[in-house]
Design a protein around this motif. Structure first.
Motif, PDB file in Angstrom:
ATOM      1  N   ASP A   1      -0.564 -10.589   8.270  1.00 49.70           N
ATOM      2  CA  ASP A   1       0.024  -9.201   8.243  1.00 49.70           C
ATOM      3  C   ASP A   1       1.521  -8.912   7.955  1.00 49.70           C
ATOM      4  O   ASP A   1       2.008 -10.010   8.236  1.00 49.70           O
ATOM      5  N   CYS A   2       1.910  -7.800   7.336  1.00 50.12           N
ATOM      6  CA  CYS A   2       3.084  -7.794   7.185  1.00 50.12           C
ATOM      7  C   CYS A   2       4.271  -7.769   8.473  1.00 50.12           C
ATOM      8  O   CYS A   2       5.205  -7.710   8.307  1.00 50.12           O
ATOM      9  N   ASP A   3       3.585  -7.474   9.643  1.00 45.48           N
ATOM     10  CA  ASP A   3       4.438  -7.487  10.824  1.00 45.48           C
ATOM     11  C   ASP A   3       4.259  -8.888  11.511  1.00 45.48           C
ATOM     12  O   ASP A   3       4.517  -8.879  12.832  1.00 45.48           O
TER      13      ASP A   3
ATOM     14  N   GLN B   1      -3.084   1.891  19.969  1.00 43.66           N
ATOM     15  CA  GLN B   1      -3.889   0.817  19.672  1.00 43.66           C
ATOM     16  C   GLN B   1      -5.128   0.463  20.405  1.00 43.66           C
ATOM     17  O   GLN B   1      -6.196   0.107  19.452  1.00 43.66           O
TER      18      GLN B   1
ATOM     19  N   ASN C   1      -9.692 -12.200  13.391  1.00 42.16           N
ATOM     20  CA  ASN C   1      -8.769 -11.307  14.129  1.00 42.16           C
ATOM     21  C   ASN C   1      -7.982 -10.424  13.112  1.00 42.16           C
ATOM     22  O   ASN C   1      -6.967 -10.020  13.577  1.00 42.16           O
ATOM     23  N   GLY C   2      -7.932 -10.725  11.813  1.00 45.74           N
ATOM     24  CA  GLY C   2      -7.405  -9.846  10.786  1.00 45.74           C
ATOM     25  C   GLY C   2      -5.974 -10.457  10.364  1.00 45.74           C
ATOM     26  O   GLY C   2      -5.470  -9.858   9.135  1.00 45.74           O
TER      27      GLY C   2
ATOM     28  N   PHE D   1      -8.394   1.535   3.350  1.00 46.58           N
ATOM     29  CA  PHE D   1      -7.217   0.962   4.241  1.00 46.58           C
ATOM     30  C   PHE D   1      -7.032  -0.341   3.902  1.00 46.58           C
ATOM     31  O   PHE D   1      -7.045  -0.850   2.691  1.00 46.58           O
ATOM     32  N   LYS D   2      -6.765  -1.209   5.110  1.00 50.20           N
ATOM     33  CA  LYS D   2      -6.211  -2.582   4.864  1.00 50.20           C
ATOM     34  C   LYS D   2      -7.550  -3.359   4.076  1.00 50.20           C
ATOM     35  O   LYS D   2      -7.140  -4.208   3.241  1.00 50.20           O
TER      36      LYS D   2
ATOM     37  N   VAL E   1     -12.188  -1.650  12.830  1.00 48.64           N
ATOM     38  CA  VAL E   1     -11.922  -3.127  13.135  1.00 48.64           C
ATOM     39  C   VAL E   1     -12.861  -3.917  11.868  1.00 48.64           C
ATOM     40  O   VAL E   1     -13.617  -4.635  12.020  1.00 48.64           O
ATOM     41  N   GLU E   2     -12.069  -3.744  10.752  1.00 48.52           N
ATOM     42  CA  GLU E   2     -12.574  -4.414   9.373  1.00 48.52           C
ATOM     43  C   GLU E   2     -12.795  -5.754   9.526  1.00 48.52           C
ATOM     44  O   GLU E   2     -13.818  -6.629   9.052  1.00 48.52           O
ATOM     45  N   ASP E   3     -11.902  -6.347  10.540  1.00 44.07           N
ATOM     46  CA  ASP E   3     -11.769  -7.781  10.568  1.00 44.07           C
ATOM     47  C   ASP E   3     -12.859  -8.496  11.408  1.00 44.07           C
ATOM     48  O   ASP E   3     -13.557  -9.352  11.150  1.00 44.07           O
TER      49      ASP E   3
ATOM     50  N   SER F   1      -7.153  -3.084   0.597  1.00 40.72           N
ATOM     51  CA  SER F   1      -6.052  -3.550  -0.091  1.00 40.72           C
ATOM     52  C   SER F   1      -6.285  -4.869  -0.283  1.00 40.72           C
ATOM     53  O   SER F   1      -5.755  -5.634  -1.087  1.00 40.72           O
TER      54      SER F   1
ATOM     55  N   ARG G   1      -8.067   2.756  19.307  1.00 44.09           N
ATOM     56  CA  ARG G   1      -8.296   2.289  18.085  1.00 44.09           C
ATOM     57  C   ARG G   1      -9.349   1.166  17.884  1.00 44.09           C
ATOM     58  O   ARG G   1     -10.430   1.123  17.595  1.00 44.09           O
ATOM     59  N   TRP G   2      -8.989   0.230  18.749  1.00 47.51           N
ATOM     60  CA  TRP G   2      -9.811  -1.006  18.603  1.00 47.51           C
ATOM     61  C   TRP G   2     -11.094  -0.758  19.534  1.00 47.51           C
ATOM     62  O   TRP G   2     -12.156  -1.116  18.921  1.00 47.51           O
TER      63      TRP G   2
ATOM     64  N   ASP H   1       0.889  -1.247   0.048  1.00 44.02           N
ATOM     65  CA  ASP H   1      -0.020   0.215  -0.033  1.00 44.02           C
ATOM     66  C   ASP H   1       1.033   1.074  -0.062  1.00 44.02           C
ATOM     67  O   ASP H   1       0.509   2.271  -0.166  1.00 44.02           O
TER      68      ASP H   1
HETATM   69  O1  LIG Z   1      -4.058   1.413   4.705  1.00 45.33           O
HETATM   70  C1  LIG Z   1      -3.768   0.445   5.016  1.00 45.33           C
HETATM   71  C2  LIG Z   1      -3.141   0.031   6.639  1.00 45.33           C
HETATM   72  C3  LIG Z   1      -2.626  -1.244   6.924  1.00 45.33           C
HETATM   73  N1  LIG Z   1      -2.576  -2.134   5.961  1.00 45.33           N
HETATM   74  C4  LIG Z   1      -2.007  -3.472   6.354  1.00 45.33           C
HETATM   75  O2  LIG Z   1      -2.899  -3.908   7.471  1.00 45.33           O
HETATM   76  C5  LIG Z   1      -2.124  -4.632   8.367  1.00 45.33           C
HETATM   77  C6  LIG Z   1      -2.365  -4.528   9.643  1.00 45.33           C
HETATM   78  O3  LIG Z   1      -1.997  -3.066  10.003  1.00 45.33           O
HETATM   79  P1  LIG Z   1      -1.095  -3.106  11.435  1.00 45.33           P
HETATM   80  O4  LIG Z   1      -0.768  -1.565  11.385  1.00 45.33           O
HETATM   81  O5  LIG Z   1      -0.222  -3.892  11.738  1.00 45.33           O
HETATM   82  O6  LIG Z   1      -2.400  -2.771  12.520  1.00 45.33           O
HETATM   83  P2  LIG Z   1      -2.624  -3.465  13.658  1.00 45.33           P
HETATM   84  O7  LIG Z   1      -3.117  -2.605  14.769  1.00 45.33           O
HETATM   85  O8  LIG Z   1      -1.427  -4.169  14.461  1.00 45.33           O
HETATM   86  O9  LIG Z   1      -3.645  -4.422  13.309  1.00 45.33           O
HETATM   87  C7  LIG Z   1      -4.496  -5.410  14.158  1.00 45.33           C
HETATM   88  O10 LIG Z   1      -5.713  -4.664  13.988  1.00 45.33           O
HETATM   89  C8  LIG Z   1      -6.367  -4.519  12.759  1.00 45.33           C
HETATM   90  C9  LIG Z   1      -7.848  -3.960  12.900  1.00 45.33           C
HETATM   91  O11 LIG Z   1      -8.492  -4.562  13.820  1.00 45.33           O
HETATM   92  C10 LIG Z   1      -6.366  -5.809  12.115  1.00 45.33           C
HETATM   93  O12 LIG Z   1      -6.835  -5.621  10.808  1.00 45.33           O
HETATM   94  C11 LIG Z   1      -5.178  -6.654  12.048  1.00 45.33           C
HETATM   95  O13 LIG Z   1      -4.955  -7.763  11.445  1.00 45.33           O
HETATM   96  C12 LIG Z   1      -4.812  -6.635  13.563  1.00 45.33           C
HETATM   97  O14 LIG Z   1      -3.164  -7.179  13.507  1.00 45.33           O
HETATM   98  C13 LIG Z   1      -0.485  -4.433   7.993  1.00 45.33           C
HETATM   99  O15 LIG Z   1      -0.198  -5.764   7.405  1.00 45.33           O
HETATM  100  C14 LIG Z   1      -0.576  -3.204   7.024  1.00 45.33           C
HETATM  101  O16 LIG Z   1       0.248  -3.462   6.134  1.00 45.33           O
HETATM  102  C15 LIG Z   1      -2.776  -2.109   4.731  1.00 45.33           C
HETATM  103  O17 LIG Z   1      -2.682  -2.832   3.905  1.00 45.33           O
HETATM  104  N2  LIG Z   1      -3.207  -0.785   4.136  1.00 45.33           N
END
Ligand SMILES: O=c1ccn([C@@H]2O[C@H](COP(=O)(O)OP(=O)(O)O[C@H]3O[C@H](CO)[C@@H](O)[C@H](O)[C@H]3O)[C@@H](O)[C@H]2O)c(=O)[nH]1
Ligand SMILES: [Mn+2]
Length: 438
Positions: free
Chosen positions: A192-194, A370, A261-262, A167-168, A330-332, A171, A373-374, A26
């Protein structure tokens, strides 16, 4: 980091010709693309190495951080050390170009794909960039031992300032569409990338459940426990959510299924794309397993671009009924709930060896951001038309609807906390007994 995520999932203990890995960038950065080129190259050595030494975890960074060289015979040690060195050199090259913010000239010349970035105005304003880095169908795409490699695709979806990117969720939806044209696997794993894969058997474990003859066809998604590898010793901000992960999600599992959980979640493509569960729905696994496209990679790259464009979703139900749902922090959670409300079940899996490891917030500021946001996201769900109590009426069991509420009302919990912090103190100061006298 993303290089390790990719390599860890490429090395699953599963036939590589049946795997396709898609990266959504992204940030739309040529540096990420360069890192992917390096990863694709290193995978040719890494995959056979993982098999030979039964490597676990299959993220090279995590593996070399914890493992020590094998003591057996000299040939093995030499092999082991040379792969470690190759990994370190790969990372060094990537880090250097990140530091200099520039791709080495000879690489740029070697790969005409970099020309795409001449048209990129900024990370919020660019065309779709889609590159098939490894085409698993190509007989030349093999590792150093001649075994096939999994398909590897890089995608930076189109971004324009006048269009919302969601956002996610946005993507992921672009990835779902592009992958449906290229490999169209019936099961989608989202990481997720992390995070990285920590258990190379995870695909087999989840397929075992999806293919269960009695109950498998009801399952829409299998959520793995999320663990973290950066937890501090005392974990003062409770970032690992131990009670949720080790207790509550198992409880949810018994009454209809855990929330999504995403990350670290295997989805049935059909369910994620909005299909309703119908009684007696049966999958013919033999039929679905071979649906790969037969056009050339460059043809696919060109024709799939439109699927990741800003306007593709206009006048469609993407983000509403299909794919991940838009408009929520919280799209998940909302996507999982919606799938359950369409009649599907979900399952929670926590094998002895964690399926995925990721990065948790460990400082006060990160934790506050975090959690806020949640909490916001959950409250938003509760106050929306998707409020589980009403939306789930006659769709999911009352027990499951009620079980969603404590999470949705996490923010409201502040009132009770405030009460406990303030009232007993005042009572003590005023000499009022906290408990009734017996
Ligand atoms: O515009 C965006 C923003 C985020 N991401 C991806 O979304 C993932 C999660 O983002 P991160 O910044 O790691 O958010 P966290 O707060 O750690 O995410 C937690 O909370 C999110 C919302 O509930 C869930 O979607 C995630 O899977 C969960 O790990 C990463 O791989 C990002 O690369 C995108 O692709 N595009
Ligand atoms: Mn994260």
């Amino acid at each position: 980091m993303v290089v390790n995520t990719i390599l860890s999932v490429m090395a699953y203990d599963y036939p590589p010709e049946k795997l396709s890995i898609y990266l959504s960038d992204d940030g739309g950065s040529d540096l990420t693309f360069y890192a992917m080129l390096e990863a694709a190259n290193f995978s040719k050595t890494w995959l056979p190495f993982c098999k030979k030494f039964r490597v676990e975890p299959t993220s090279p960074e995590a593996y070399f951080r914890t493992a020590s060289e094998p003591l057996s015979d000299a040939v093995n040690v030499k092999d082991w050390l040379s792969v470690k060195k190759l990994y370190e050199e790969t990372i060094m090259r990537i880090e250097t170009s990140i530091k200099l913010n520039r791709i080495p000239n000879h690489i740029r010349k070697q790969h005409k794909e970099f020309r795409e970035w001449d048209f990129v105005l900024s990370k919020h304003d660019h065309q779709t960039i889609l590159q098939i880095l490894i085409d698993g169908r190509d007989s030349n795409a093999v590792d150093i031992e001649g075994n096939p490699l999994p398909t590897l695709v890089y995608l930076a979806r189109e971004k324009r300032p006048q269009h919302h990117h969601h956002f996610k969720a946005g993507s992921m939806n672009a990835l779902i569409r592009v992958s449906s044209r290229i490999s169209n696997g019936p099961i989608i794993l989202n990481v997720d990338c992390d995070m990285y894969s920590n258990n190379s058997k995870a695909i087999k474990y989840s397929l075992c459940l999806f293919m269960d003859e009695k109950k498998g066809d009801e399952i829409a998604y299998i959520q793995f426990l999320q663990s973290f590898d950066n937890l501090t010793k005392n974990e003062i901000y409770a970032s690992s959510f131990r009670v949720l992960q080790q207790l509550e999600l198992h409880g949810l599992d018994a009454i209809g299924g855990p929330c999504y959980n995403g990350s670290g979640c295997f989805h049935r493509r059909e369910a994620l794309c909005g299909k309703k569960y119908e009684k007696n729905y049966k999958v013919d696994w033999k039929k679905v397993s071979d649906t790969k496209a037969d056009e050339s990679a460059s043809f696919l790259e060109e024709t799939c671009k439109v699927l990741a464009s800003c306007t593709f979703e206009h006048n469609t139900t993407w983000g509403k009924e299909m794919g991940l749902i838009y408009g929520f922090l919280v799209e998940d959670i909302i996507t999982g709930l919606n799938i359950q409300c369409k009649g599907w079940k979900s399952m929670y899996l926590s094998p002895e060896r964690d399926g995925f490891l990721g990065v948790a917030p460990i400082t006060l500021l990160q934790t506050l951001v975090q959690h806020k946001r949640w909490m916001d996201g959950h409250l938003q769900v509760f106050l929306s038309r998707y409020c589980p109590l009403l939306y789930g009426y006659k769709k999911i069991p009352l027990k499951l609807r009620l079980a969603y509420c404590p999470y949705n009302l996490w923010a409201a919990n502040c009132l009770a906390t405030l009460y406990i912090v303030v009232v007993p103190c005042l009572c003590l100061l005023k000499g009022i007994s906290l408990f009734p006298k017996v």
